[in-house]
Design an enzyme around this catalytic site. Structure first.
Site, PDB file in Angstrom:
ATOM      1  N   SER A   1      -9.484   1.595  -2.142  1.00 52.06           N
ATOM      2  CA  SER A   1      -8.708   0.489  -1.571  1.00 52.06           C
ATOM      3  C   SER A   1      -9.382  -0.822  -1.964  1.00 52.06           C
ATOM      4  O   SER A   1      -9.533  -1.090  -3.162  1.00 52.06           O
ATOM      5  CB  SER A   1      -8.599   0.654  -0.046  1.00 52.06           C
ATOM      6  OG  SER A   1      -7.732  -0.302   0.492  1.00 52.06           O
TER       7      SER A   1
ATOM      8  N   HIS B   1      -4.580   1.697  -2.664  1.00 52.62           N
ATOM      9  CA  HIS B   1      -3.722   0.941  -1.749  1.00 52.62           C
ATOM     10  C   HIS B   1      -3.270  -0.336  -2.448  1.00 52.62           C
ATOM     11  O   HIS B   1      -4.096  -1.208  -2.744  1.00 52.62           O
ATOM     12  CB  HIS B   1      -4.488   0.587  -0.480  1.00 52.62           C
ATOM     13  CG  HIS B   1      -4.848   1.781   0.350  1.00 52.62           C
ATOM     14  ND1 HIS B   1      -5.831   1.755   1.319  1.00 52.62           N
ATOM     15  CD2 HIS B   1      -4.346   3.048   0.359  1.00 52.62           C
ATOM     16  CE1 HIS B   1      -5.918   2.938   1.901  1.00 52.62           C
ATOM     17  NE2 HIS B   1      -5.031   3.747   1.328  1.00 52.62           N
TER      18      HIS B   1
ATOM     19  N   ASP C   1      -8.721   5.785   5.700  1.00 47.83           N
ATOM     20  CA  ASP C   1      -7.910   6.668   4.875  1.00 47.83           C
ATOM     21  C   ASP C   1      -8.808   7.397   3.870  1.00 47.83           C
ATOM     22  O   ASP C   1      -9.673   6.786   3.233  1.00 47.83           O
ATOM     23  CB  ASP C   1      -6.846   5.842   4.138  1.00 47.83           C
ATOM     24  CG  ASP C   1      -5.787   6.717   3.484  1.00 47.83           C
ATOM     25  OD1 ASP C   1      -5.612   7.874   3.922  1.00 47.83           O
ATOM     26  OD2 ASP C   1      -5.129   6.240   2.547  1.00 47.83           O
TER      27      ASP C   1
END
EC number: 3.1.1.61
Length: 227
Positions: A38, A65, A158
């Protein structure tokens, strides 16, 4: 084959000639590599993906992401830097070896049991779609001990549950060392769950990826693990 069997097969015969079938198995220890990132992930991937050998007999699957409202530029960005072909995954497409796939924006990317892609517009996971957990968990169910999971820099949790699923299925897990990550929450969350086998810097990961097809390095890795 479970993780303990995999280690025992090699570790018990390290002084013996490697059989033809075992040599084929050792050509690469994994059928698939999943990578999640991310915040700061683009720069981190810029160190790892170019290290993948051109002859890698494994599929590489990446979730980053990214904003859902725009087309992803990641495949075109990395195609010129990688020895392997790089594309965005498409629904029902067979997953090819020696290929790098990125998850498309605003879709969860999943591995089906017949090793084709599935895309889903289901609810966000950790405020994210695509979700690293979703890819990692479905890949773990399909590839079991022949899967390598890599979790990089990021600012939420995540990927931690996905790494746990990979470890429970007998796969191998690497996390970026939090002190080298632009955002440490993501790798630190996986480490806190006890699901990370190796905590590595990006340069250490790149070196290991570069040598994935080196059977000598593979034998050393299994000796380290033991039976």
């Amino acid at each position: 084959m479970n993780a303990s069997t995999k280690g025992a097969d090699v570790g018990a015969n390290t002084d013996q000639p490697v059989s033809a079938s075992l040599s084929a198995q050792l050509a690469c220890p994994y059928d698939a590599i999943v990578i999640g990132a991310s915040t700061g992930g683009i720069d981190a991937l810029g160190m790892l993906l170019p290290a993948l050998p051109a002859a890698l007999p494994a599929s590489v699957m990446v979730v980053v992401h990214i904003p859902p409202q725009r087309d992803s530029l990641l495949p075109s960005l990395f195609q010129g830097k990688c020895a392997l072909p790089v594309t965005e995954a498409e629904s029902r497409e067979p997953i090819r070896l020696g290929h790098v796939y990125f998850a498309p924006p605003d879709y969860h990317l999943m591995v089906e049991s017949d090793r084709t892609w599935a895309l889903s517009h289901d609810a966000l996971v950790h405020y994210s779609r695509p979700s690293i957990d979703v890819l990692f968990e479905t890949a773990a169910w399909s590839y079991g001990p022949r899967l390598l999971g890599i979790l990089l820099t990021g600012a939420n949790e995540d990927g931690a549950r996905g790494m746990q699923a990979i470890a429970q299925a007998g796969g191998t897990t690497w996390a970026q060392s939090p002190d080298t990550a632009l955002a440490s929450v993501m790798p630190q969350s996986a480490i806190a769950l006890g699901s990370v086998e190796h905590v590595l810097s990006l340069s250490q990961m790149a070196s290991r990826l570069r040598n994935l097809c080196d059977t000598t390095a593979m034998l050393t890795t299994h000796r380290d693990k033991g039976p």
